[in-house]
Design a protein around this motif. Structure first.
Motif, PDB file in Angstrom:
ATOM      1  N   VAL A  48       0.797  -1.143   0.044  1.00  0.00           N
ATOM      2  CA  VAL A  48       0.066  -0.040   0.114  1.00  0.00           C
ATOM      3  C   VAL A  48       0.977   1.319   0.070  1.00  0.00           C
ATOM      4  CG1 VAL A  48      -0.388  -0.012   2.448  1.00  0.00           C
ATOM      5  CG2 VAL A  48      -2.045   1.230   1.113  1.00  0.00           C
ATOM      6  N   ASP A  49       0.723   2.091  -0.950  1.00  0.00           N
ATOM      7  CA  ASP A  49       1.315   3.364  -1.149  1.00  0.00           C
ATOM      8  C   ASP A  49       0.405   4.336  -0.732  1.00  0.00           C
ATOM      9  OD1 ASP A  49       2.208   5.624  -2.089  1.00  0.00           O
ATOM     10  OD2 ASP A  49       3.539   4.973  -3.646  1.00  0.00           O
ATOM     11  N   PRO A  50       0.433   4.964   0.477  1.00  0.00           N
ATOM     12  CA  PRO A  50      -0.602   5.991   1.030  1.00  0.00           C
ATOM     13  C   PRO A  50      -0.407   7.127   0.201  1.00  0.00           C
ATOM     14  CG  PRO A  50       0.570   5.233   2.913  1.00  0.00           C
ATOM     15  CD  PRO A  50       1.275   4.524   1.719  1.00  0.00           C
ATOM     16  N   GLY A  51       0.688   7.796  -0.393  1.00  0.00           N
ATOM     17  CA  GLY A  51       0.487   8.952  -1.419  1.00  0.00           C
ATOM     18  C   GLY A  51      -0.229   8.557  -2.636  1.00  0.00           C
ATOM     19  N   ARG A  52      -0.180   7.275  -3.275  1.00  0.00           N
ATOM     20  CA  ARG A  52      -0.598   7.194  -4.457  1.00  0.00           C
ATOM     21  C   ARG A  52      -2.312   6.732  -4.056  1.00  0.00           C
ATOM     22  NH1 ARG A  52       2.484   5.374  -9.065  1.00  0.00           N
ATOM     23  NH2 ARG A  52       4.599   5.310  -8.463  1.00  0.00           N
ATOM     24  N   GLU A  53      -2.716   6.129  -2.905  1.00  0.00           N
ATOM     25  CA  GLU A  53      -4.083   6.035  -2.610  1.00  0.00           C
ATOM     26  C   GLU A  53      -4.767   7.193  -2.406  1.00  0.00           C
ATOM     27  OE1 GLU A  53      -5.502   3.213  -2.866  1.00  0.00           O
ATOM     28  OE2 GLU A  53      -3.807   1.738  -2.764  1.00  0.00           O
ATOM     29  N   GLY A  54      -4.199   8.346  -2.318  1.00  0.00           N
ATOM     30  CA  GLY A  54      -4.641   9.745  -2.135  1.00  0.00           C
ATOM     31  C   GLY A  54      -5.313   9.740  -0.699  1.00  0.00           C
ATOM     32  N   LEU A  55      -4.489   9.283   0.294  1.00  0.00           N
ATOM     33  CA  LEU A  55      -5.138   9.227   1.641  1.00  0.00           C
ATOM     34  C   LEU A  55      -4.885  10.559   2.056  1.00  0.00           C
ATOM     35  CD1 LEU A  55      -3.967   6.210   3.475  1.00  0.00           C
ATOM     36  CD2 LEU A  55      -6.112   6.426   2.429  1.00  0.00           C
ATOM     37  N   LYS A  56      -5.804  11.302   2.943  1.00  0.00           N
ATOM     38  CA  LYS A  56      -5.904  12.646   3.361  1.00  0.00           C
ATOM     39  C   LYS A  56      -5.562  12.572   4.988  1.00  0.00           C
ATOM     40  CE  LYS A  56      -6.733  14.769  -0.702  1.00  0.00           C
ATOM     41  NZ  LYS A  56      -6.295  13.481  -1.512  1.00  0.00           N
ATOM     42  N   PRO A  57      -5.049  13.690   5.323  1.00  0.00           N
ATOM     43  CA  PRO A  57      -5.150  14.004   6.878  1.00  0.00           C
ATOM     44  C   PRO A  57      -6.855  14.224   7.576  1.00  0.00           C
ATOM     45  CG  PRO A  57      -3.792  15.538   5.834  1.00  0.00           C
ATOM     46  CD  PRO A  57      -4.571  14.992   4.788  1.00  0.00           C
ATOM     47  N   LEU A  58      -7.051  13.669   8.748  1.00  0.00           N
ATOM     48  CA  LEU A  58      -8.197  13.673   9.112  1.00  0.00           C
ATOM     49  C   LEU A  58      -8.547  15.330   9.333  1.00  0.00           C
ATOM     50  CD1 LEU A  58      -8.460  11.037  11.722  1.00  0.00           C
ATOM     51  CD2 LEU A  58      -9.346  10.898   9.578  1.00  0.00           C
ATOM     52  N   THR A  59      -9.968  15.462   9.083  1.00  0.00           N
ATOM     53  CA  THR A  59     -10.333  16.790   9.250  1.00  0.00           C
ATOM     54  C   THR A  59     -11.525  16.823  10.078  1.00  0.00           C
ATOM     55  OG1 THR A  59     -11.835  16.687   7.283  1.00  0.00           O
ATOM     56  CG2 THR A  59      -9.530  17.619   6.887  1.00  0.00           C
ATOM     57  N   ALA A  60     -12.108  18.011  10.536  1.00  0.00           N
ATOM     58  CA  ALA A  60     -13.386  18.023  11.286  1.00  0.00           C
ATOM     59  C   ALA A  60     -14.377  17.185  10.588  1.00  0.00           C
ATOM     60  CB  ALA A  60     -13.936  19.638  11.502  1.00  0.00           C
ATOM     61  N   GLU A  61     -14.734  17.541   9.136  1.00  0.00           N
ATOM     62  CA  GLU A  61     -15.785  16.640   8.536  1.00  0.00           C
ATOM     63  C   GLU A  61     -15.532  15.302   8.338  1.00  0.00           C
ATOM     64  OE1 GLU A  61     -14.002  19.252   7.392  1.00  0.00           O
ATOM     65  OE2 GLU A  61     -15.693  20.841   7.817  1.00  0.00           O
ATOM     66  N   THR A  62     -14.160  14.773   8.146  1.00  0.00           N
ATOM     67  CA  THR A  62     -13.982  13.303   8.111  1.00  0.00           C
ATOM     68  C   THR A  62     -13.959  12.643   9.260  1.00  0.00           C
ATOM     69  OG1 THR A  62     -11.495  13.825   8.059  1.00  0.00           O
ATOM     70  CG2 THR A  62     -12.541  13.529   5.733  1.00  0.00           C
ATOM     71  N   LEU A  63     -13.647  13.483  10.394  1.00  0.00           N
ATOM     72  CA  LEU A  63     -13.695  12.761  11.593  1.00  0.00           C
ATOM     73  C   LEU A  63     -15.338  12.529  12.172  1.00  0.00           C
ATOM     74  CD1 LEU A  63     -11.296  14.363  14.189  1.00  0.00           C
ATOM     75  CD2 LEU A  63     -11.603  11.751  13.715  1.00  0.00           C
ATOM     76  N   HIS A  64     -16.054  13.593  11.687  1.00  0.00           N
ATOM     77  CA  HIS A  64     -17.398  13.544  12.021  1.00  0.00           C
ATOM     78  C   HIS A  64     -18.201  12.125  11.287  1.00  0.00           C
ATOM     79  CE1 HIS A  64     -21.526  14.633  12.949  1.00  0.00           C
ATOM     80  NE2 HIS A  64     -21.886  14.616  11.554  1.00  0.00           N
ATOM     81  N   VAL A  65     -17.803  12.242  10.260  1.00  0.00           N
ATOM     82  CA  VAL A  65     -18.320  10.871   9.251  1.00  0.00           C
ATOM     83  C   VAL A  65     -17.900   9.704   9.903  1.00  0.00           C
ATOM     84  CG1 VAL A  65     -18.035   9.844   6.938  1.00  0.00           C
ATOM     85  CG2 VAL A  65     -18.376  12.150   7.129  1.00  0.00           C
ATOM     86  N   ARG A  66     -16.506   9.669  10.312  1.00  0.00           N
ATOM     87  CA  ARG A  66     -15.924   8.384  10.872  1.00  0.00           C
ATOM     88  C   ARG A  66     -16.746   8.162  12.331  1.00  0.00           C
ATOM     89  NH1 ARG A  66     -10.018   7.611  12.809  1.00  0.00           N
ATOM     90  NH2 ARG A  66      -9.281   7.418  10.628  1.00  0.00           N
ATOM     91  N   ASP A  67     -16.866   9.016  13.026  1.00  0.00           N
ATOM     92  CA  ASP A  67     -17.762   8.952  14.430  1.00  0.00           C
ATOM     93  C   ASP A  67     -19.036   8.185  13.885  1.00  0.00           C
ATOM     94  OD1 ASP A  67     -15.494   9.637  15.601  1.00  0.00           O
ATOM     95  OD2 ASP A  67     -16.104  11.700  16.034  1.00  0.00           O
ATOM     96  N   GLU A  68     -19.677   8.861  12.999  1.00  0.00           N
ATOM     97  CA  GLU A  68     -21.029   8.498  12.818  1.00  0.00           C
ATOM     98  C   GLU A  68     -21.125   6.946  12.360  1.00  0.00           C
ATOM     99  OE1 GLU A  68     -24.683   7.607  10.749  1.00  0.00           O
ATOM    100  OE2 GLU A  68     -22.711   8.039   9.643  1.00  0.00           O
ATOM    101  N   LEU A  69     -20.183   6.615  11.564  1.00  0.00           N
ATOM    102  CA  LEU A  69     -20.130   5.326  11.176  1.00  0.00           C
ATOM    103  C   LEU A  69     -19.733   4.159  12.366  1.00  0.00           C
ATOM    104  CD1 LEU A  69     -17.522   5.639   7.995  1.00  0.00           C
ATOM    105  CD2 LEU A  69     -20.099   4.612   8.030  1.00  0.00           C
TER     106      LEU A  69
END
Ligand code: FMN
Length: 205
Positions: A47-68
């Motif tokens: 797995v190449d995190p750069g090529r996969e386009g992984l992004k730092p967590l943000t308020a929005e993505t943390l909210h989505v994750r918490d909801e999941l």
């Protein structure tokens, strides 16, 4: 996964954070390590995190994750890297020494795989790692020399990975580091010696 002879293969997850790609000396340690794995026993997924386009967590993505997580949706597509990390029998991370630790993309990967209920869990009396991996192997190269010097405490890359290894529940942490690569006109012997140590660790898994 099974080998051609029907043996159950151990799954090795190789996390490639060698930002300089083909120019990277750390990538040479990784190639030596992976080349020395017994392919009748180990299957390697990269797995190449750069090529996969992984992004730092943000308020929005943390909210989505918490909801999941609040509705137990651990099988959501967005959590696949955490599931892959937690399920691997062995994890090998390769990253150069940058700014006394490692490139930001590795931290981004860690943010993405560190998921309560998948790679660790909180208990009443603390936390427990949920990763099934036996070893977390960290391969790195450094421009300067830190080990055994007055600068040893400035080395925060391997130190952080070792703490994370314990946090995620790996049985053993192993670091292979080649140091002083930018302090000599000819770093080749240092890299070659690192490759030898990387092969030895892989052969002993
Ligand atoms: C952005 C950047 C930051 C670096 N920071 C450090 C550092 O803090 N200390 C150090 O000893 N070397 C540092 N170096 C040198 C690298 O650790 C060294 O060149 C290493 O071998 C690079 O690995 P690579 O060939 O796999 O890219 C840095 C290099 C770069 C490009």
């Amino acid at each position: 996964m099974r080998s051609e002879r029907g043996k159950i293969m151990r799954e090795v997850l190789f996390v490639d954070c060698c930002v300089r790609g083909d120019q990277s000396r750390t990538a040479r340690l990784a190639r030596a390590f992976i080349g020395a794995l017994d392919k009748s026993r180990f299957h390697v997924t990269t797995v190449d995190p750069g090529r996969e386009g992984l992004k730092p967590l943000t308020a929005e993505t943390l909210h989505v994750r918490d909801e999941l997580l609040s509705r137990g949706a651990l099988d959501d597509e967005s959590l696949r890297f955490a599931r892959q990390f937690a399920a691997a029998d062995e994890v090998v991370v390769a990253a150069p020494f940058w700014e006394l630790s490692f490139p930001a993309i590795l931290k981004v990967y860690i943010e993405n795989v560190s998921v309560a209920g998948i790679s660790f869990e909180m208990l009443a009396d603390g936390m427990r790692g949920l990763c099934r991996g036996k070893h977390l192997v960290f391969l790195t190269t450094r421009g300067g020399v830190y080990e055994g010097t007055a600068w040893a405490d400035l080395e925060q890359g391997s130190r952080t990975m070792e703490a994370l290894s314990r946090f995620f529940g790996f049985d053993q942490y192993i670091c292979v580091a080649a140091e002083g690569l930018d302090m000599t006109a000819d770093p080749e012997p240092l890299v070659a010696e690192g490759e030898v140590r990387a092969r030895a660790v892989a052969a002993a898994l």
